[in-house]
Design a protein around this motif. Structure first.
Motif, PDB file in Angstrom:
ATOM      1  N   ALA A 199       0.834  -1.205   0.000  1.00 56.44           N
ATOM      2  CA  ALA A 199       0.000   0.000   0.000  1.00 56.44           C
ATOM      3  C   ALA A 199       0.867   1.254   0.000  1.00 56.44           C
ATOM      4  O   ALA A 199       0.552   2.253  -0.651  1.00 56.44           O
ATOM      5  CB  ALA A 199      -0.934  -0.011   1.198  1.00 56.44           C
ATOM      6  N   GLN A 200       1.972   1.197   0.732  1.00 57.43           N
ATOM      7  CA  GLN A 200       2.882   2.342   0.761  1.00 57.43           C
ATOM      8  C   GLN A 200       3.490   2.580  -0.622  1.00 57.43           C
ATOM      9  O   GLN A 200       3.639   3.724  -1.054  1.00 57.43           O
ATOM     10  CB  GLN A 200       3.991   2.104   1.786  1.00 57.43           C
ATOM     11  CG  GLN A 200       4.960   3.267   1.902  1.00 57.43           C
ATOM     12  CD  GLN A 200       6.051   3.019   2.938  1.00 57.43           C
ATOM     13  OE1 GLN A 200       6.015   2.000   3.638  1.00 57.43           O
ATOM     14  NE2 GLN A 200       7.000   3.932   3.041  1.00 57.43           N
ATOM     15  N   GLY A 201       3.814   1.475  -1.300  1.00 56.02           N
ATOM     16  CA  GLY A 201       4.355   1.611  -2.643  1.00 56.02           C
ATOM     17  C   GLY A 201       3.362   2.255  -3.599  1.00 56.02           C
ATOM     18  O   GLY A 201       3.723   3.100  -4.427  1.00 56.02           O
ATOM     19  N   LEU A 202       2.083   1.854  -3.487  1.00 53.78           N
ATOM     20  CA  LEU A 202       1.050   2.478  -4.312  1.00 53.78           C
ATOM     21  C   LEU A 202       0.941   3.970  -4.017  1.00 53.78           C
ATOM     22  O   LEU A 202       0.822   4.792  -4.926  1.00 53.78           O
ATOM     23  CB  LEU A 202      -0.302   1.807  -4.063  1.00 53.78           C
ATOM     24  CG  LEU A 202      -0.505   0.398  -4.632  1.00 53.78           C
ATOM     25  CD1 LEU A 202      -1.835  -0.158  -4.164  1.00 53.78           C
ATOM     26  CD2 LEU A 202      -0.457   0.435  -6.151  1.00 53.78           C
ATOM     27  N   SER A 203       0.977   4.319  -2.728  1.00 58.26           N
ATOM     28  CA  SER A 203       0.881   5.721  -2.336  1.00 58.26           C
ATOM     29  C   SER A 203       2.067   6.522  -2.861  1.00 58.26           C
ATOM     30  O   SER A 203       1.906   7.637  -3.364  1.00 58.26           O
ATOM     31  CB  SER A 203       0.788   5.829  -0.815  1.00 58.26           C
ATOM     32  OG  SER A 203       0.752   7.170  -0.400  1.00 58.26           O
ATOM     33  N   GLU A 204       3.258   5.954  -2.744  1.00 57.13           N
ATOM     34  CA  GLU A 204       4.457   6.641  -3.227  1.00 57.13           C
ATOM     35  C   GLU A 204       4.399   6.840  -4.737  1.00 57.13           C
ATOM     36  O   GLU A 204       4.786   7.891  -5.254  1.00 57.13           O
ATOM     37  CB  GLU A 204       5.703   5.860  -2.826  1.00 57.13           C
ATOM     38  CG  GLU A 204       5.973   5.893  -1.328  1.00 57.13           C
ATOM     39  CD  GLU A 204       7.140   4.999  -0.936  1.00 57.13           C
ATOM     40  OE1 GLU A 204       7.622   4.245  -1.807  1.00 57.13           O
ATOM     41  OE2 GLU A 204       7.551   5.048   0.242  1.00 57.13           O
ATOM     42  N   ARG A 205       3.915   5.808  -5.440  1.00 58.40           N
ATOM     43  CA  ARG A 205       3.801   5.951  -6.895  1.00 58.40           C
ATOM     44  C   ARG A 205       2.805   7.053  -7.244  1.00 58.40           C
ATOM     45  O   ARG A 205       3.054   7.870  -8.135  1.00 58.40           O
ATOM     46  CB  ARG A 205       3.361   4.625  -7.520  1.00 58.40           C
ATOM     47  CG  ARG A 205       3.219   4.700  -9.031  1.00 58.40           C
ATOM     48  CD  ARG A 205       2.763   3.406  -9.651  1.00 58.40           C
ATOM     49  NE  ARG A 205       1.407   3.061  -9.253  1.00 58.40           N
ATOM     50  CZ  ARG A 205       0.740   2.011  -9.748  1.00 58.40           C
ATOM     51  NH1 ARG A 205       1.322   1.218 -10.622  1.00 58.40           N
ATOM     52  NH2 ARG A 205      -0.480   1.749  -9.335  1.00 58.40           N
ATOM     53  N   ALA A 206       1.659   7.055  -6.537  1.00 55.87           N
ATOM     54  CA  ALA A 206       0.659   8.089  -6.796  1.00 55.87           C
ATOM     55  C   ALA A 206       1.230   9.478  -6.521  1.00 55.87           C
ATOM     56  O   ALA A 206       1.003  10.420  -7.299  1.00 55.87           O
ATOM     57  CB  ALA A 206      -0.573   7.838  -5.941  1.00 55.87           C
ATOM     58  N   ASN A 207       1.987   9.613  -5.430  1.00 54.27           N
ATOM     59  CA  ASN A 207       2.584  10.918  -5.115  1.00 54.27           C
ATOM     60  C   ASN A 207       3.612  11.326  -6.158  1.00 54.27           C
ATOM     61  O   ASN A 207       3.712  12.502  -6.527  1.00 54.27           O
ATOM     62  CB  ASN A 207       3.235  10.871  -3.732  1.00 54.27           C
ATOM     63  CG  ASN A 207       2.201  10.757  -2.618  1.00 54.27           C
ATOM     64  OD1 ASN A 207       1.050  11.155  -2.784  1.00 54.27           O
ATOM     65  ND2 ASN A 207       2.606  10.205  -1.494  1.00 54.27           N
ATOM     66  N   ARG A 208       4.379  10.345  -6.628  1.00 56.65           N
ATOM     67  CA  ARG A 208       5.409  10.639  -7.621  1.00 56.65           C
ATOM     68  C   ARG A 208       4.782  11.105  -8.939  1.00 56.65           C
ATOM     69  O   ARG A 208       5.173  12.129  -9.506  1.00 56.65           O
ATOM     70  CB  ARG A 208       6.255   9.388  -7.843  1.00 56.65           C
ATOM     71  CG  ARG A 208       7.446   9.608  -8.780  1.00 56.65           C
ATOM     72  CD  ARG A 208       8.354   8.396  -8.797  1.00 56.65           C
ATOM     73  NE  ARG A 208       7.680   7.189  -9.248  1.00 56.65           N
ATOM     74  CZ  ARG A 208       7.304   6.184  -8.457  1.00 56.65           C
ATOM     75  NH1 ARG A 208       7.533   6.258  -7.150  1.00 56.65           N
ATOM     76  NH2 ARG A 208       6.701   5.117  -8.939  1.00 56.65           N
ATOM     77  N   ILE A 209       3.803  10.351  -9.404  1.00 60.54           N
ATOM     78  CA  ILE A 209       3.134  10.728 -10.646  1.00 60.54           C
ATOM     79  C   ILE A 209       2.340  12.019 -10.438  1.00 60.54           C
ATOM     80  O   ILE A 209       2.290  12.886 -11.315  1.00 60.54           O
ATOM     81  CB  ILE A 209       2.208   9.595 -11.121  1.00 60.54           C
ATOM     82  CG1 ILE A 209       3.031   8.340 -11.389  1.00 60.54           C
ATOM     83  CG2 ILE A 209       1.447  10.009 -12.380  1.00 60.54           C
ATOM     84  CD1 ILE A 209       2.196   7.124 -11.753  1.00 60.54           C
ATOM     85  N   GLY A 210       1.721  12.148  -9.240  1.00 56.26           N
ATOM     86  CA  GLY A 210       0.983  13.370  -8.946  1.00 56.26           C
ATOM     87  C   GLY A 210       1.872  14.591  -8.998  1.00 56.26           C
ATOM     88  O   GLY A 210       1.456  15.666  -9.447  1.00 56.26           O
ATOM     89  N   GLY A 211       3.126  14.450  -8.527  1.00 53.02           N
ATOM     90  CA  GLY A 211       4.062  15.568  -8.594  1.00 53.02           C
ATOM     91  C   GLY A 211       4.351  15.973 -10.028  1.00 53.02           C
ATOM     92  O   GLY A 211       4.419  17.169 -10.344  1.00 53.02           O
ATOM     93  N   ARG A 212       4.504  14.962 -10.899  1.00 53.60           N
ATOM     94  CA  ARG A 212       4.751  15.275 -12.310  1.00 53.60           C
ATOM     95  C   ARG A 212       3.544  15.975 -12.929  1.00 53.60           C
ATOM     96  O   ARG A 212       3.686  16.931 -13.698  1.00 53.60           O
ATOM     97  CB  ARG A 212       5.055  13.985 -13.081  1.00 53.60           C
ATOM     98  CG  ARG A 212       6.333  13.278 -12.633  1.00 53.60           C
ATOM     99  CD  ARG A 212       6.493  11.962 -13.358  1.00 53.60           C
ATOM    100  NE  ARG A 212       7.646  11.207 -12.867  1.00 53.60           N
ATOM    101  CZ  ARG A 212       7.917   9.951 -13.220  1.00 53.60           C
ATOM    102  NH1 ARG A 212       7.104   9.325 -14.064  1.00 53.60           N
ATOM    103  NH2 ARG A 212       8.967   9.335 -12.740  1.00 53.60           N
ATOM    104  N   ILE A 213       2.355  15.478 -12.585  1.00 51.49           N
ATOM    105  CA  ILE A 213       1.143  16.104 -13.123  1.00 51.49           C
ATOM    106  C   ILE A 213       0.999  17.527 -12.598  1.00 51.49           C
ATOM    107  O   ILE A 213       0.580  18.437 -13.319  1.00 51.49           O
ATOM    108  CB  ILE A 213      -0.097  15.255 -12.770  1.00 51.49           C
ATOM    109  CG1 ILE A 213      -0.046  13.933 -13.542  1.00 51.49           C
ATOM    110  CG2 ILE A 213      -1.375  15.999 -13.089  1.00 51.49           C
ATOM    111  CD1 ILE A 213      -1.180  12.995 -13.229  1.00 51.49           C
ATOM    112  N   ASP A 214       1.364  17.740 -11.333  1.00 48.81           N
ATOM    113  CA  ASP A 214       1.320  19.092 -10.771  1.00 48.81           C
ATOM    114  C   ASP A 214       2.252  20.031 -11.536  1.00 48.81           C
ATOM    115  O   ASP A 214       1.910  21.192 -11.794  1.00 48.81           O
ATOM    116  CB  ASP A 214       1.695  19.068  -9.289  1.00 48.81           C
ATOM    117  CG  ASP A 214       0.604  18.459  -8.423  1.00 48.81           C
ATOM    118  OD1 ASP A 214      -0.555  18.400  -8.890  1.00 48.81           O
ATOM    119  OD2 ASP A 214       0.914  18.033  -7.293  1.00 48.81           O
ATOM    120  N   ASP A 215       3.444  19.505 -11.895  1.00 50.16           N
ATOM    121  CA  ASP A 215       4.379  20.321 -12.674  1.00 50.16           C
ATOM    122  C   ASP A 215       3.760  20.693 -14.027  1.00 50.16           C
ATOM    123  O   ASP A 215       3.855  21.842 -14.476  1.00 50.16           O
ATOM    124  CB  ASP A 215       5.684  19.561 -12.892  1.00 50.16           C
ATOM    125  CG  ASP A 215       6.505  19.452 -11.614  1.00 50.16           C
ATOM    126  OD1 ASP A 215       6.267  20.270 -10.697  1.00 50.16           O
ATOM    127  OD2 ASP A 215       7.353  18.555 -11.526  1.00 50.16           O
TER     128      ASP A 215
END
Length: 805
Positions: free
Chosen positions: A540-556
């Motif tokens: 679950a932590q890995g899923l969250s980290e992936r979502a945050n990582r991709i979310g950061g790119r989308i935010d950019d």
């Protein structure tokens, strides 16, 4: 419900075989050591399998899983014990508080329209929240439907508020047909005890409907101490004026004065006071009490939005007072000068007002009375110079019969500050056309149609988004109660698949020498898929980290897109400024045809390019929004991750088949050594199967629920299609009516401009006659003076002349 599995018989047999194998082993040679190593690795895998089994069983034991059948089976019924719809209502209410009306409406509509949910204890909560969400989004017709439902159900908690909303909607839609019905329902529900706020709303509706006696009676019940008290008193006075009569007028004056003398507790009450003073000024003027009229107007402060109206009206008070003082020239002159000063202030306070030509013509006439001919001439000639060219252009345009829809477009463009240099109408004419009743009606219809079309487009966007999610592999995310269980199941299955691959490697190490053709290729294919599979988060932590990582790119990307939008808006603003400059040149007659063609060609080309970039920007914004919506997804059935899992399972199955073929060619001691590994393989395969079955149960349950939502969406889609056809039909009717509306508007504007020019011309003629009269009077005075002087000279020198004779 899947139950905990009993120990498989094969495992028991394997344990006995392992014991026998241990007793046969005489001494630990290299092969025995290798087998012992494999056995140790198999034991480690078994320990991991045991841990995963516990995790899977914990998932199965959760209340969420126990409620799945009640929630998502074909004959599901709402159950308060399992949340579901109630949770959706709670989420919708939270979104409503956050003013996210669109998402709130979607969640709440799904709950409210679920068959059988009307028996839930939170059904009225859901209906009220849905109605408020629709009301907040501006969908008044939809909101009215659900507020009516609350009234029809006799909702104890929301009934009165629903009626108040219905009365408000009635006023906003100008549909007073059901006002009495709603109010009677309120009286029945409240036991004839009317809250002051509702009495005020009711009274306001009655005033607008022209039912003055009823309005006066209702508004009189609102105490002055209430928040609506001052407004109710003002409306009561308005109703008295509407009723008419000397007694009613006297009472209205008393009420207006009491409102004006009251203490204003907020800006809203301050404006009510200003309206009361305006009303008093008009009443006293009509009654001929000019002193009190002027005094009432003086109570309106300079910063008030009603200050221009006050100045124009008080001007006539000064003029009328001056006219009553004809026998006192100096006092009359002082009143006329006050009127001129008021008009001068008004021109400064309200530049560009529609009163402008009337103000200047009135100034010119006042200057005539004061004998200031140069100022009078300047005022009259200013009106002629501003309005005669446009009047002549209008006459030419009406003769040429320009395209009616294009003319109406130009008029609407003025309202939106988007008039361009290629517009057919002169800017001044387009601005004045908005004041014509026919055009105001047409603009109102067109704006309503635009709102309707925007609502249809927005609704289609919502439906498209819902269908896209319902048809996507990630539709499980629509149901929070399932998402957590589904994610935990997928994580367990992915980890189990890794263990299957480890067990397959253990088997391969023993049977590789006996494998036939194709085995090496199968192993290589499986390893390649394992590399892809390894990139999928297993926690679950890995899923969250992936979502945050991709979310950061989308935010950019979102930030970059925002900067681009600012740049595009700046370009559009520059274009608008250039266009405004060209429009002003054209309006002033300073733009020759060649330059006009240049402006039109170049500006339209640049505008089209910027608009194209704007469309691409909007498409990127939609793409980013879609990507953001999928950030928290765990990769359900049909997703790319699911395909990788399926391919890996298929590759493991093919490799297992080749291993079994090799087993038939392997010696007995190797087969006996495989017994413990085989037992572990059975366990891990069983674990994968259980996880697959649970994931399948969840996805099938979601599919059934998604089908229910699709059917509801299809019904709404049908309604939306009908609404869109209706809007298009109205739009066609409006287009047909635009020709006559534009023609009437242009004729009305032309007539108004003609009247301005004519009155200004008459003013110049009056001024010429006045100057001629003054000259004639001066000449007559001089002739009389000359005659008198000659007569005196004759008398003085008469005797001398006679003596000489």
């Amino acid at each position: 419900m899947v139950r905990a599995r009993q120990r498989h018989p094969v495992i028991a047999a394997a344990v006995m075989s392992i014991a026998a194998l241990a007793m046969v082993a005489a001494k630990p040679g290299p092969a025995v050591k290798r087998i012992d190593g494999l056995r140790s690795r198999a034991s480690a895998v078994r320990s991991q399998i045991t841990g995963l089994e516990r995790q899977l069983q914990a998932v199965l034991d959760t209340a969420s899983v126990r409620c799945l059948e009640a929630k998502f089976s074909p004959d599901a019924k709402p159950s308060s014990g399992c949340g579901g719809l109630e949770e959706r209502v709670s989420e919708g209410q939270i979104l409503l508080e956050l003013k996210d009306y669109e998402r709130a409406s979607i969640l709440l509509f799904d709950a409210v329209e679920t068959p059988g949910f009307d028996r839930s204890s939170v059904y009225d909560d859901a209906v009220n929240a849905l109605a408020e969400a629709l009301y907040g989004s501006g969908n008044l017709v939809g909101a009215r439907t659900y507020f009516r439902l609350l009234v029809e159900r006799g909702s104890r908690i929301y009934g009165q508020r629903a009626i108040v909303r219905l009365i408000e909607i009635t006023g906003r839609l100008n549909d007073y047909g059901n006002v009495d019905v709603y109010y009677d329902a309120y009286l029945k529900m409240s036991g004839a005890s009317v809250r002051p706020e509702i009495a005020y709303v009711r009274g306001k509706q009655l005033v607008r409907a022209g039912r003055y006696d009823d309005a006066i009676a209702v508004l009189a019940t609102v105490p002055r101490s209430n928040a609506a008290g001052l407004k109710a008193a003002y409306l009561q006075a308005v109703a008295l004026i509407g009723k008419g009569g000397k007694e009613a007028t006297g009472r209205a004056i008393e009420l207006f004065r009491s409102v004006g003398d009251s203490f204003a507790r907020n800006p809203e009450e301050k404006e009510v006071q200003e309206l009361a003073w305006l009303a008093l000024g008009r009443l006293y003027y009509d009654l001929g009490d000019l002193t009190r009229s002027a005094d009432s107007y003086q109570n309106i402060p300079r910063e008030s939005s009603h200050f221009p109206d006050m100045l124009f009206e008080v001007t006539w008070t000064f003029i009328k007072r001056g006219q009553t003082l004809q026998d006192k020239p100096e006092q009359a002159r002082a009143e006329f000068q006050k009127a001129v000063q008021a008009l001068d202030i008004l021109l400064i306070a309200a530049p560009g007002s529609r009163l402008g030509p009337d103000i200047n013509i009135l100034r010119g006439n006042l200057y005539l009375r004061l004998g200031e001919h140069d100022k009078a001439s300047a005022a009259f000639e200013g009106v002629i110079g501003e309005y005669r060219p446009t009047m002549e252009q209008l006459e030419k345009l009406m003769t040429e019969r320009g395209d009616a829809k294009r003319l109406l477009h130009d008029i609407m463009a003025v309202d939106e500050r988007m008039l361009t240099v290629d517009s057919l109408l002169p800017p001044l004419a387009a601005k004045w056309a908005q004041g014509q009743e026919a055009i105001d009606d047409a603009l109102h219809v067109y704006k309503d149609l635009r709102v309707g079309k925007n609502e249809v487009e927005a609704a289609r966007g919502v439906i498209a988004r819902l269908n896209r999610v319902l048809d996507s592999p990630d539709r499980v995310e629509l149901f929070p109660v399932v998402t957590e269980v589904h994610t935990a199941t997928l994580l367990t299955r992915d980890r189990a698949l890794q263990l299957v691959a480890e067990v397959t490697d253990l088997q391969g190490e023993l049977l590789r020498p006996y494998a036939g053709a194709g085995y090496a290729e199968a192993v290589a294919r499986r390893k390649a898929l394992e590399n892809k599979f390894g990139s999928i988060p297993k926690t679950a932590q890995g899923l969250s980290e992936r979502a945050n990582r991709i979310g950061g790119r989308i935010d950019d990307l979102d930030r970059q897109l925002f900067r681009l939008s600012i740049a595009l808006d700046s370009q559009l603003a520059v274009l608008a400024a250039i266009d405004k400059y060209a429009v002003d040149l054209k309006a002033g007659g300073k733009l020759d045809p060649a330059d006009e063609e240049y402006w039109i060609s170049n500006l339209n080309q640049v505008r089209a390019a910027v608009e194209q970039m704007k469309q691409e920007h909007d498409q990127l914004a939609v793409w980013i929004r879609r990507e953001r919506e999928g950030l928290t997804l765990a990769g359900g059935s049909g997703s790319q991750e699911s395909e990788i899992r399926a391919q890996l399972q298929e590759a493991l199955g093919q490799e297992a088949a080749l291993v079994n073929q090799a087993r038939a060619r392997a010696p007995a001691d190797v087969v006996r050594a495989l017994t413990e590994i085989d037992a572990v393989s059975v366990e891990v395969d069983s674990l994968v199967g259980r996880a697959n079955r649970l994931a399948q149960v969840l996805e099938q349950a979601v599919d059934r629920r998604a089908d229910v939502i699709r059917r509801a969406i299809a019904v709404e889609q049908g309604r939306l299609d009908g609404y869109e056809r209706q809007v298009l039909a109205y739009e066609n009717e409006a287009g047909d009516a635009a020709a006559s509306a534009a023609a009437r508007a242009l004729k009305g504007v032309r007539d108004e401009f003609y009247d301005f020019v004519l009155r200004a011309d008459v003013g110049l003629v009056d001024m010429a006659w006045q100057k001629k009269k003054e000259k004639s009077d001066e000449i007559s005075r001089l002739v009389k003076k000359e005659r008198a002087e000659l007569k005196a000279m004759d008398q003085e020198f008469g005797e001398v002349l006679q003596a000489e004779e």
